[in-house]
Design a protein around this motif. Structure first.
Motif, mmCIF file in Angstrom:
data_model
loop_
_atom_site.group_PDB
_atom_site.id
_atom_site.type_symbol
_atom_site.label_atom_id
_atom_site.label_comp_id
_atom_site.label_asym_id
_atom_site.label_seq_id
_atom_site.Cartn_x
_atom_site.Cartn_y
_atom_site.Cartn_z
ATOM 1 N N TYR A 468 0.828 -1.205 0.000
ATOM 2 C CA TYR A 468 0.000 0.000 0.000
ATOM 3 C C TYR A 468 0.869 1.264 0.000
ATOM 4 C CZ TYR A 468 -3.033 -3.473 2.368
ATOM 5 O OH TYR A 468 -3.718 -4.598 2.736
ATOM 6 N N ASN A 469 0.218 2.342 -0.408
ATOM 7 C CA ASN A 469 0.795 3.673 -0.217
ATOM 8 C C ASN A 469 -0.210 4.473 0.610
ATOM 9 O OD1 ASN A 469 2.477 5.917 -0.408
ATOM 10 N ND2 ASN A 469 1.510 6.624 -2.300
ATOM 11 N N ALA A 470 -0.084 4.399 1.929
ATOM 12 C CA ALA A 470 -1.047 5.033 2.837
ATOM 13 C C ALA A 470 -0.785 6.529 2.941
ATOM 14 C CB ALA A 470 -0.952 4.399 4.219
ATOM 15 N N PRO A 471 -1.837 7.344 3.016
ATOM 16 C CA PRO A 471 -1.633 8.786 3.211
ATOM 17 C C PRO A 471 -0.886 9.057 4.513
ATOM 18 C CG PRO A 471 -3.923 8.299 2.627
ATOM 19 C CD PRO A 471 -3.263 6.987 2.915
ATOM 20 N N GLU A 472 0.075 9.958 4.452
ATOM 21 C CA GLU A 472 0.809 10.330 5.660
ATOM 22 C C GLU A 472 -0.036 11.274 6.504
ATOM 23 O OE1 GLU A 472 3.411 9.027 6.672
ATOM 24 O OE2 GLU A 472 4.507 8.204 4.973
ATOM 25 N N LEU A 473 -0.037 11.048 7.800
ATOM 26 C CA LEU A 473 -0.803 11.885 8.722
ATOM 27 C C LEU A 473 0.126 12.780 9.529
ATOM 28 C CD1 LEU A 473 -3.351 9.246 10.048
ATOM 29 C CD2 LEU A 473 -3.816 11.113 8.460
ATOM 30 N N ILE A 474 -0.383 13.911 9.888
ATOM 31 C CA ILE A 474 0.368 14.841 10.734
ATOM 32 C C ILE A 474 0.051 14.534 12.184
ATOM 33 C CG2 ILE A 474 0.778 17.268 11.272
ATOM 34 C CD1 ILE A 474 -0.436 17.908 8.501
ATOM 35 N N VAL A 475 1.067 14.318 12.978
ATOM 36 C CA VAL A 475 0.860 14.037 14.396
ATOM 37 C C VAL A 475 0.270 15.273 15.061
ATOM 38 C CG1 VAL A 475 1.963 13.405 16.562
ATOM 39 C CG2 VAL A 475 2.768 12.406 14.413
ATOM 40 N N PRO A 476 -0.864 15.149 15.770
ATOM 41 C CA PRO A 476 -1.477 16.319 16.398
ATOM 42 C C PRO A 476 -0.635 16.838 17.555
ATOM 43 C CG PRO A 476 -2.662 14.341 17.011
ATOM 44 C CD PRO A 476 -1.661 13.935 15.975
ATOM 45 N N PRO A 477 -0.819 18.096 17.908
ATOM 46 C CA PRO A 477 -0.024 18.689 18.990
ATOM 47 C C PRO A 477 -0.331 18.070 20.347
ATOM 48 C CG PRO A 477 -1.114 20.383 17.657
ATOM 49 C CD PRO A 477 -1.725 19.069 17.282
ATOM 50 N N LEU A 478 0.596 18.268 21.276
ATOM 51 C CA LEU A 478 0.410 17.910 22.678
ATOM 52 C C LEU A 478 0.345 19.192 23.489
ATOM 53 C CD1 LEU A 478 2.999 14.998 23.009
ATOM 54 C CD2 LEU A 478 0.527 14.801 22.674
ATOM 55 N N ILE A 479 -0.684 19.305 24.318
ATOM 56 C CA ILE A 479 -0.888 20.504 25.133
ATOM 57 C C ILE A 479 -0.619 20.152 26.584
ATOM 58 C CG2 ILE A 479 -2.506 22.338 25.758
ATOM 59 C CD1 ILE A 479 -4.141 21.552 23.266
ATOM 60 N N SER A 480 0.211 20.934 27.243
ATOM 61 C CA SER A 480 0.508 20.708 28.655
ATOM 62 C C SER A 480 0.550 22.046 29.382
ATOM 63 C CB SER A 480 1.843 19.976 28.824
ATOM 64 O OG SER A 480 2.904 20.760 28.317
ATOM 65 N N ARG A 481 0.506 21.980 30.721
ATOM 66 C CA ARG A 481 0.573 23.198 31.518
ATOM 67 C C ARG A 481 1.440 22.943 32.736
ATOM 68 N NH1 ARG A 481 -4.481 25.890 34.688
ATOM 69 N NH2 ARG A 481 -4.140 23.949 35.824
ATOM 70 N N SER A 482 2.321 23.870 33.036
ATOM 71 C CA SER A 482 3.213 23.752 34.181
ATOM 72 C C SER A 482 2.479 24.081 35.471
ATOM 73 C CB SER A 482 4.413 24.682 34.020
ATOM 74 O OG SER A 482 3.992 26.040 34.141
ATOM 75 N N LYS A 483 3.137 23.805 36.584
ATOM 76 C CA LYS A 483 2.563 24.149 37.883
ATOM 77 C C LYS A 483 2.253 25.631 37.973
ATOM 78 C CE LYS A 483 3.502 24.227 42.838
ATOM 79 N NZ LYS A 483 4.439 23.919 43.934
ATOM 80 N N GLU A 484 3.083 26.446 37.347
ATOM 81 C CA GLU A 484 2.900 27.899 37.397
ATOM 82 C C GLU A 484 1.771 28.382 36.499
ATOM 83 O OE1 GLU A 484 6.410 26.532 39.017
ATOM 84 O OE2 GLU A 484 5.863 26.356 36.881
ATOM 85 N N GLY A 485 1.185 27.477 35.708
ATOM 86 C CA GLY A 485 0.059 27.858 34.861
ATOM 87 C C GLY A 485 0.443 28.239 33.452
ATOM 88 N N LEU A 486 1.680 27.939 33.015
ATOM 89 C CA LEU A 486 2.116 28.270 31.659
ATOM 90 C C LEU A 486 1.793 27.110 30.718
ATOM 91 C CD1 LEU A 486 5.581 29.972 32.293
ATOM 92 C CD2 LEU A 486 3.416 31.067 31.660
ATOM 93 N N VAL A 487 1.086 27.420 29.630
ATOM 94 C CA VAL A 487 0.670 26.417 28.657
ATOM 95 C C VAL A 487 1.724 26.306 27.562
ATOM 96 C CG1 VAL A 487 -1.051 25.803 26.921
ATOM 97 C CG2 VAL A 487 -1.768 26.780 29.115
#
Length: 690
Positions: A468-487
């Motif tokens: 097969y030649n499967a369509p390449e997908l874009i890995v979705p972002p990862l969202i995180s937040r620090s203890k100080e509240g910075l995203v």
């Protein structure tokens, strides 16, 4: 190469009588007829819909009133229609979960639809679903938990006979059943009431009334658990198991992932996971449906690793598959349709050897559509090659390969090479094959592919190969937040993405703000993000993260006298990968006290178990207290158990019956999931202020 071509021509000239030539001898444990029928499947639905749907629980308590079960728009035809359109082949329904509530009017309990106000006690979900499956050409399966937190006979020998009678009801009233799914759960936590299950009797009941059904449990006897609820089979996955060693609730469950190489019985893997974090419907998870990229990864790691994929759809309180789940399913179907166009169909194929040099086992068999034909290497061979001539330069990035299972699983190691600049270059490697294996590799262009069986336990038998030649997908972002509240937002494994985001609940587009530096969100809110590439022309699936108030002002007042200050900070550092551990106290519960730094209106709390794949110290039973001064504690604001947390170690969000104004929160770990755990572990503690 000239020899291989001449050899192939020679095979083509052989007499048709060669089709009757002796076949290779069987090897090892072999599948039964019902297992071979099951092996024809790939992908079907698990539907968790029962009392827990209406109580917002994962494991019910058996104390619910039957009237609590009251779907307003139950439509099993919608479930079947969605499953069929998604490419699924069947539905397995939670006919009876641990709370004991039965979706059919059972004669052996008062905890069933018969005693509910739904359809005036005349409803029967199993009847509706079995009819819908028949209408849409789907197979019908049932999950029945032997654990019953409602039935008064549970914990006595009498209960086993009652359970067999309930099995008979389900297996004799709703037509053909293709799979019976047994959960091994037994008792209420480490010290709960237990039942000595009559597994031989349960299995005999199924065999009597549905002899063609496969039976699932940790130990089979027909198909086994994969050892996790994440959807990932092992890179190595044998279809065999030392079945007499394994039993439901088997403590060394990690052995189930690879299986046993020289197992005594054929017990292949079924891979189960949910399309959401939980198994049952929770409105709070409507925006937590797995992304297309995540589902595709599971597809390749379940179906593509010698397993069948049982994907859970948590039907909602209306009695419908939720719109968000439907969209995810249809996106996956659209992708897999594009990703499975066979580029090797009808191409010339040659082999290094052929069993008895007869056409019956010719290499061309690997490209036909029959499940009854296969290529066999020469008798006694442990290594061999197959060459596929694509005719012209062809772009591809996937290979599917299947063994001929009626004679046993044989291949231990194989590799794939592409003709590049006049020589073959290895592009992918694998261990076991079994019923189905799909290898992913970087996209390339070549005119010839070579599949090498590098190590086999007996003469290799390959049933089928596709490219097969499967369509390449874009890995979705990862969202995180620090203890100080910075995203922070990152996009791993994607080259030079542009990430856009929103904080107002809207879907991010190419015109939304671009993420550059971490931004402050100390009071919480919803963040949505998306990655773009190719000058903003291709985008990933959007992802959502919901945050409550950050622990920037918090301190850990106490959490065991032997714990260092550095370790204490891990309880509230905003990092799910870090871990706090503390030995159990002999005097009483292990407690954590948080000073929130200010008086807050608390609606509940969150507990995240350890995320390192281990289960030691995970909390099962808990109590939570609140206080204004850290000295005077009222009655517990919440208490209970985290059900199924070992198998599904996701964040647990518990809401108080009524909001509590407090500055201090105390979390008591009353029991861990295993009574003999020496300590308690926590990845993160948090609060709910909304």
């Amino acid at each position: 190469m000239r020899f291989a071509l001449l050899f192939s021509l020679f095979l083509g000239l052989l007499s048709p009588a060669s089709a009757q030539a002796p076949a290779p001898a069987p090897y090892g444990a072999l599948p039964k007829a019902r297992q071979l029928q099951w092996h024809k499947l790939k992908y079907y639905a698990f539907v968790h819909f029962n009392m827990n749907t209406f109580t917002d629980e994962e494991w019910g308590h058996g104390t619910e009133t039957p009237d609590t079960f009251n779907p307003t728009q139950l439509d099993c035809r919608q479930w079947a229609r969605v499953a069929k359109q998604a490419g699924m082949e069947g539905i397995v329904i939670t006919a009876k979960h641990h709370d004991g509530f039965c979706l059919w009017p059972s004669e052996y309990t008062k905890h069933s639809v018969k005693y509910s106000k739904w359809r005036n006690g005349k409803g029967d979900v199993l009847k509706d679903l079995s009819a819908a499956c028949k209408e849409y050409g789907l197979k019908f399966g049932v999950y029945l938990s032997p654990w019953d937190r409602n039935h008064p006979a549970y914990g006595t020998p009498e209960y086993n006979e009652i359970f067999k009678k309930t099995l008979k009801e389900v297996l004799t009233q709703y037509g053909e059943v293709f799979e019976v799914w047994f959960d091994g759960a037994n008792g209420e936590g480490p010290n709960g009431k237990k039942q000595v299950y009559d597994w031989p009797g349960f299995i005999a009941t199924v065999r009597q009334y549905q002899p063609n059904a496969v039976i699932f449990s940790d130990a089979g006897p027909d198909i086994r658990w994969v050892g996790n609820e994440n959807g990932y089979a092992g890179e190595t996955n044998w279809g065999t198991l030392n079945r007499d060693k394994v039993y439901p609730g088997y403590p060394d469950y990690w052995e189930l992932t690879p299986g046993h190489e020289d197992g005594t019985h054929w017990v292949p893997t079924e891979v189960n996971c949910s399309i959401r974090p939980g198994w049952y419907y929770h409105a709070s998870e409507d925006n937590k449906v797995k992304s297309l990229e995540h589902l595709v990864d599971i597809y390749y790691s379940s179906i593509g690793r010698n397993g069948n994929w049982l994907l859970n759809l948590p039907v909602d309180r209306r009695g419908l598959v939720h719109e968000n789940d439907v969209k995810a399913l249809m996106d996956l179907k659209a992708y897999t349709d594009k990703a499975t166009v066979n580029l090797a169909s009808n191409k010339p194929v040659t082999a290094s050897t052929v069993f008895n040099k007869t056409a019956r086992f010719a290499p061309r068999n690997v490209l036909d559509a029959s499940r009854d034909t296969y290529w066999a290497a020469a008798e006694g061979s442990k290594q061999a090659t197959l060459d596929i001539d694509l005719g012209s330069p062809t772009t591809l990035n996937r290979l599917l390969i299947e063994e001929y299972l009626p004679l046993g699983q044989r291949v231990k190691k194989f590799s794939v090479a592409a003709l590049q600049n006049g020589s073959y270059q290895t592009i992918a490697q694998g261990t076991t094959i079994g019923n189905r294996r799909i290898l992913r590799f970087p996209t390339l262009t070549t005119a010839r592919i070579r599949v090498s069986i590098d190590e086999a336990k007996a003469t290799p038998l390959i049933r089928h190969i596709e490219l097969y030649n499967a369509p390449e997908l874009i890995v979705p972002p990862l969202i995180s937040r620090s203890k100080e509240g910075l995203v922070r937002i990152v996009c791993p494994r994607t080259t030079d993405p542009v990430i856009t985001y929103t904080t107002d609940g809207s879907e991010p587009t190419a015109q939304s703000p671009r993420f550059g530096e971490p931004f402050a969100l100390p009071q919480g809110g919803v963040v949505k993000a998306r990655a773009f590439v190719n000058n903003m022309t291709r985008a990933s699936t959007p992802v959502t993260a919901q945050f409550d108030i950050s622990p920037a002002k918090w301190t850990v007042v106490s959490a065991g006298t032997a714990t260092t200050g550095q370790t204490l900070s891990r309880l509230i550092d905003g990092n799910p990968e870090s871990l706090w551990q503390q030995r159990k106290s002999p005097e009483g519960p292990t407690s954590v006290v948080l000073d929130l730094g200010e008086s807050l209106n608390l609606h509940g709390f969150t507990y995240l178990p350890r995320q390192d794949g281990r289960t030691e110290g995970i909390v099962y039973r808990y109590a939570v207290w609140v206080s204004q001064d850290g000295k005077s504690w009222s009655a517990p604001a919440a208490g209970g158990t985290f059900s199924n947390i070992n198998n599904n170690p996701t964040q647990q969000a518990v809401r108080f019956e009524k909001p509590q104004t407090a500055r201090y929160l105390k979390f008591d770990a009353l029991e861990t999931t295993k009574a003999d755990d020496p300590g308690v572990s926590v990845a993160e503690l948090g609060v709910l202020t909304r």
